[in-house]
Design a protein around this motif. Structure first.
Motif, short mmCIF file in Angstrom:
data_model
loop_
_atom_site.label_atom_id
_atom_site.label_comp_id
_atom_site.label_asym_id
_atom_site.label_seq_id
_atom_site.Cartn_x
_atom_site.Cartn_y
_atom_site.Cartn_z
N UNK A 6 0.99 -1.15 0.15
CA UNK A 6 -0.10 0.04 0.04
C UNK A 6 0.90 1.29 -0.12
N UNK A 83 -6.74 12.69 2.90
CA UNK A 83 -7.68 11.84 1.93
C UNK A 83 -7.86 10.65 2.78
N UNK A 85 -9.14 8.07 2.79
CA UNK A 85 -9.96 6.69 2.31
C UNK A 85 -10.16 5.56 3.10
N UNK A 86 -8.69 5.11 3.38
CA UNK A 86 -8.95 3.86 4.12
C UNK A 86 -9.20 3.82 5.72
N UNK A 87 -10.02 5.04 6.17
CA UNK A 87 -10.22 5.20 7.41
C UNK A 87 -10.85 4.03 8.03
N UNK A 88 -11.80 3.45 7.52
CA UNK A 88 -12.82 2.36 7.87
C UNK A 88 -11.70 1.05 7.98
N UNK A 89 -10.87 0.88 7.09
CA UNK A 89 -9.97 -0.07 7.21
C UNK A 89 -8.99 -0.25 8.24
N UNK A 91 -9.26 0.68 11.08
CA UNK A 91 -9.89 0.49 12.36
C UNK A 91 -9.09 -0.03 13.41
N UNK B 128 -4.40 -2.99 -2.17
CA UNK B 128 -3.32 -3.62 -1.01
C UNK B 128 -3.60 -3.25 0.23
N UNK B 169 -14.12 0.73 -4.54
CA UNK B 169 -13.27 0.58 -3.56
C UNK B 169 -13.95 -0.25 -2.33
#
Lengths: 268, 380
Positions: A6, A83, A85-89, A91, B128, B169
């Motif tokens: 990532x 940005x 975006x992966x805020x929920x990811x 956790x 990823x 996404x």
């Protein structure tokens, strides 16, 4: 979650990670050329070859490459807040730790590359400008006698990258990270001299002592030029170990502060 | 989580079968509550409902009714009371959340990520983060019809494309549940249609979809089950047939220079006529063609004759089993003095449609006392 993948894809995907190295390489080459020219004008062998190599600029608190690495680290952290975006990811706590680790690794690797890159570019400048000094250094390097200052320089660049990253992640903004990057070296000098001053009185041993300006080669004779901006002009004598501590301490302090905060936050 | 663990340990060990067979819905909200800021009324009060597999569940309500808060509470992005379970476990206990729940939050007019990044690079990066192969990202770009624009930068994306990228996404981990916050708000009709088709297909494939919506018409089109919120309170939890029967009406809007005469004729024919002001009336109870024929037979000129769907005031309807009575009672209590208007909205009056109507309707009501005033003036 593949945090390293990532982070690698994130770094490659934004324009700043290409712009920052370009600017850093260009600026350090320009500074190296100017340093050479200055030495020539003065008519003295003033231009220390190490100073040319690391493109030390007296006005800056850190070498240009360290500033660049710090900016990149700060942007790397700031990206997750701008940005998210992966805020929920993000956790679960272990994921946030993994991401932080991935960022530290990536920024560290990037900083090393940046440091080596500036050294190579400046070596080329030195080779073209002052052949004699360059050849002496090169033969020394071939025989395994790389000046300690270059190691210190790389360490400083990596530390700069990490300070930027940790400052930004701690204060949740890239700009704040850059401010921390500029402030920390200024703060280090008084703190270090206070600590080491007392230690030196009690220990008394100054064997193998190094001067700041020898390890991070900036002009030691014009201390007034750096003013309050720089922590690197001090006459305080420090040992190698002391110096390593001085470089690593701010990184560790920031990291610890962040690790204390991390479980209480919902995001990075 | 602590509560559920306790509940499980407290259950009788003699009947483990029941425990095993107990069906966990893909999504289950239990008493979600968010206190209001500085003594204001609660943003969300004791909201309980569930979203089932194979169904689209709509969380319907006007702006500020607490739909987004409910989603954010369920995902643990905000602090509050109550809990939300995904297949029986809270979100933070899911070991791989992206494999079970796909989430679309945020605005359609904001890029899904860094505006300078290209869509494919962005989605691969997110792949990823979700721990899946980059191939899946390319596949989803095709599936959301973003393939041709995959190499464009995110800042060039339209709201519809942003939304589809956000959906891609959310789908990266191949989740069984989708949570979407106003996915169709601000999109073109074509995009709305695509979104509806996609979500219906997702539900048809056995997934559970929970979507927040603003428009009752869209809820009637999209959802299998409609949960209506108002000022943070649950108003109704109904299957869509019941929802459209009790909450929506088909009306015909008629415009023309002689509608007053037509209105009399229509009332005589048994339709309900409402004056919208000017030369517009709304007719309920007669089809468009019948009205047209009636007008033609009496030689009445018409300028407009159009079907439309209008929202009813929420009728009481059947409540979901346990918490509803309590929540509604609390709702009326919680609305203190000074909020009389909202209190009227909450207290449902079964026979006549209440105050929660389209603005045109409200205007007609306001006119009433004015007419009285005119009468008085004439008397004087």
């Amino acid at each position: 979650m593949h945090a390293l993948t990532y982070e690698r894809r994130r770094l490659i995907g934004v324009r700043s990670s290409w712009l920052v190295p370009l600017v850093v390489l260009g600026a350090s080459a320009a500074v190296a050329v100017l340093t050479l020219g200055q030495g020539a004008v003065a008519g003295a062998p003033a231009a220390d070859p190490l100073r040319v190599l690391t493109a030390g600029l007296p006005l800056l608190p850190l070498p240009i490459a360290a500033l660049g690495a710090g900016v990149l680290g700060a942007l790397s952290a700031g990206h997750e807040f701008r940005h998210p975006a992966p805020l929920v990811l993000l956790r679960p706590l272990r994921r946030r730790l993994a991401l932080l680790l991935a960022k530290l690794v990536t920024v560290g690797a990037f900083a090393v590359l940046l440091g080596v890159g500036t050294l190579v570019v400046d070596a080329v400048v030195l080779h073209l400008g002052r052949h004699a000094a360059a050849v002496r250094l090169e033969t020394a390097a071939l025989h395994g006698h790389v000046p300690t200052a270059l190691g210190g320089y790389l360490a400083l660049v990596v530390a700069g990258g990490w300070i930027g990253l940790l400052g930004a992640v701690l204060l949740r903004s890239a700009a704040a990270g850059m401010l921390v990057l500029i402030t920390v070296p200024v703060l280090i000098e008084p703190v270090a001299s206070a600590l080491l001053g007392s230690a030196a009185v009690s220990g008394g041993g100054k064997q193998g002592a190094l001067h700041w300006h020898r390890l991070f080669p900036v002009d030691g004779t014009h201390a007034w030029l750096y003013g309050a901006l720089s922590g690197l002009h001090s006459g305080t004598a420090v040992s190698d170990a002391g110096l390593a501590v001085a470089v690593a301490a701010p990184v560790l302090v920031l990291l610890l502060a962040y690790l204390v905060l991390l479980p209480r936050r919902s995001a990075l | 989580m602590a509560q559920t663990v306790q509940a499980q340990t407290q259950t009788d060990p003699d009947v483990p079968d029941r425990q095993v067979r107990q069906v966990h819905h893909p999504f289950q909200a239990i008493g979600l509550t968010k206190a209001g800021r500085r003594g204001r009324a609660a943003a969300l009060l004791d909201l309980s409902f569930d979203a089932r597999a194979g169904q689209v569940t709509a969380l319907l309500g006007p702006e500020g009714s607490g739909r987004t808060t409910a989603l954010r509470l369920a995902l643990g992005l905000e602090h509050g009371q109550g809990t939300a379970l995904f297949h029986g476990r809270p979100y933070r206990r899911l070991s791989r959340p992206e494999r079970e729940v796909g989430v679309v939050l945020g605005e359609a007019d904001q890029p899904a990520g860094h505006p300078g990044r290209r869509a494919r690079a962005h989605l691969r990066m997110m792949a990823a983060a979700a721990g899946v192969a980059a191939r899946r990202a390319d596949q989803l770009l095709e599936q959301t019809r973003l393939g041709p624009a995959a190499e464009h930068r995110l800042r060039t994306y339209s709201p519809g494309m942003n939304r589809r990228l956000q959906l891609a996404q959310a789908l990266l981990g191949d989740p069984s549940t989708l949570l979407l916050d106003e996915p169709t708000e601000g999109l073109s009709p074509k995009n709305v249609e695509w979104f509806h088709a996609f979500l219906r297909a997702f539900a048809a494939g056995g997934g559970a979809v929970l979507v927040t919506l603003r428009s009752p018409q869209q809820a009637a089109q999209l959802a299998d089950r409609v949960v209506t919120l108002e000022l943070g309170r649950l108003l109704a939890d109904q299957p869509v047939e019941e929802f459209s029967r009790t909450r929506l009406r088909d009306e015909v809007s008629v415009r023309g220079p002689q509608v007053a005469r037509l209105a009399d004729l229509l009332s005589a024919a048994g339709a309900t006529v409402r004056h919208e002001g000017g030369n517009v009336i709304s007719v309920e109870g007669l089809a468009r063609t019948e009205i047209g024929e009636l007008a033609f037979r009496h030689g009445i000129l018409l300028h407009e004759l159009a079907d439309r769907v209008v929202e009813h005031a929420p009728t009481p309807g059947p409540r979901p089993p346990e918490p509803s009575g309590a929540s509604l009672a609390k709702a009326t209590v919680a609305l203190g003095p000074g909020e009389t208007v909202t209190t009227q909205v909450i207290v449902p009056t079964p026979p006549t449609p209440g105050t929660h109507v389209l603005p045109a309707r409200r205007a007609a009501r306001v006119l009433h006392p004015l007419f009285f005033g005119e009468d008085l003036d004439e008397d004087d």
